[in-house]
Motif scaffolding. Structure first.
Motif, PDB file in Angstrom:
ATOM      1  N   ALA A  71      -9.000  13.018 -43.961  1.00  0.00           N
ATOM      2  CA  ALA A  71      -8.808  14.660 -44.032  1.00  0.00           C
ATOM      3  C   ALA A  71      -8.786  15.344 -42.626  1.00  0.00           C
ATOM      4  N   ALA A 120      -5.172  15.006 -41.259  1.00  0.00           N
ATOM      5  CA  ALA A 120      -4.242  15.528 -42.071  1.00  0.00           C
ATOM      6  C   ALA A 120      -4.496  17.153 -41.977  1.00  0.00           C
ATOM      7  N   ASP A 121      -5.920  17.502 -41.232  1.00  0.00           N
ATOM      8  CA  ASP A 121      -6.033  18.960 -41.153  1.00  0.00           C
ATOM      9  C   ASP A 121      -6.086  19.449 -42.637  1.00  0.00           C
ATOM     10  N   LEU A 122      -6.936  18.936 -43.485  1.00  0.00           N
ATOM     11  CA  LEU A 122      -7.377  19.349 -44.908  1.00  0.00           C
ATOM     12  C   LEU A 122      -8.582  19.609 -44.930  1.00  0.00           C
ATOM     13  N   ARG A 123      -8.870  20.556 -45.921  1.00  0.00           N
ATOM     14  CA  ARG A 123     -10.048  20.930 -46.522  1.00  0.00           C
ATOM     15  C   ARG A 123     -10.067  20.681 -47.873  1.00  0.00           C
ATOM     16  N   LEU A 156      -8.612  22.478 -51.621  1.00  0.00           N
ATOM     17  CA  LEU A 156      -7.729  21.808 -52.564  1.00  0.00           C
ATOM     18  C   LEU A 156      -8.344  21.748 -54.029  1.00  0.00           C
TER      19      LEU A 156
END
Length: 148
Positions: free
Chosen positions: A120, A123-126, A130
């Motif tokens: 994560a 991928a620079d996801l929070r 989401l």
């Protein structure tokens, strides 16, 4: 996938690809060969409680009863669930999570947590951002009368 595909179709397509990649990643991370469908049953029993019948579990996973019975037999052979007679229907069984099953579910989560956290980050996801729309989509799909 085509640029002309409807957005929801494209989204579901991406989710399907992500599911396949995540399944492979999850299963490779397990030291004892725990399969994702087996983990899914353990996870379901932790989240929603045990004491369900194999038929109820089959419906929840949208599987045939035979497929669910096979999965439960494998989990029972590993000591992760136990099947007991249904006190209300002698022909039926109820599925209960064992202490080992609960512990194995927690281990499976731990085996993948660090890996997923790093993924994560890259991928620079929070995940917190989401989750709400994905839960809304899952809920809509789950409640759709055409789901099968």
């Amino acid at each position: 996938m085509s640029e002309q595909d409807p957005a929801l179709f494209a989204l579901l397509n991406e989710i399907g690809i992500i599911e396949q990649l995540a399944r492979n990643r999850f299963e490779r991370a397990q030291p004892d060969g725990l399969r994702l469908p087996h983990f899914a049953v353990l996870n379901h029993l932790v989240r929603l409680g045990d004491g369900k019948t194999p038929g109820q579990l089959a419906r929840a996973f949208q599987l045939t009863k035979a497929t669910m019975t096979n999965t439960l037999q494998r989990l029972e052979a590993r000591g992760l669930v136990r099947l007991e007679p249904d006190p209300e229907d002698a022909r039926a069984k109820r599925v209960f999570l064992t202490d080992a099953g609960r512990a194995r579910r927690e281990e499976a989560v731990a085996f993948t947590a660090a890996d997923l956290t790093e993924l994560a980050r890259r991928a620079d996801l929070r995940a917190a951002d989401l989750l709400p729309p994905l839960r809304a989509l899952r809920t809509a799909l789950d409640r759709d009368p055409r789901r099968g």
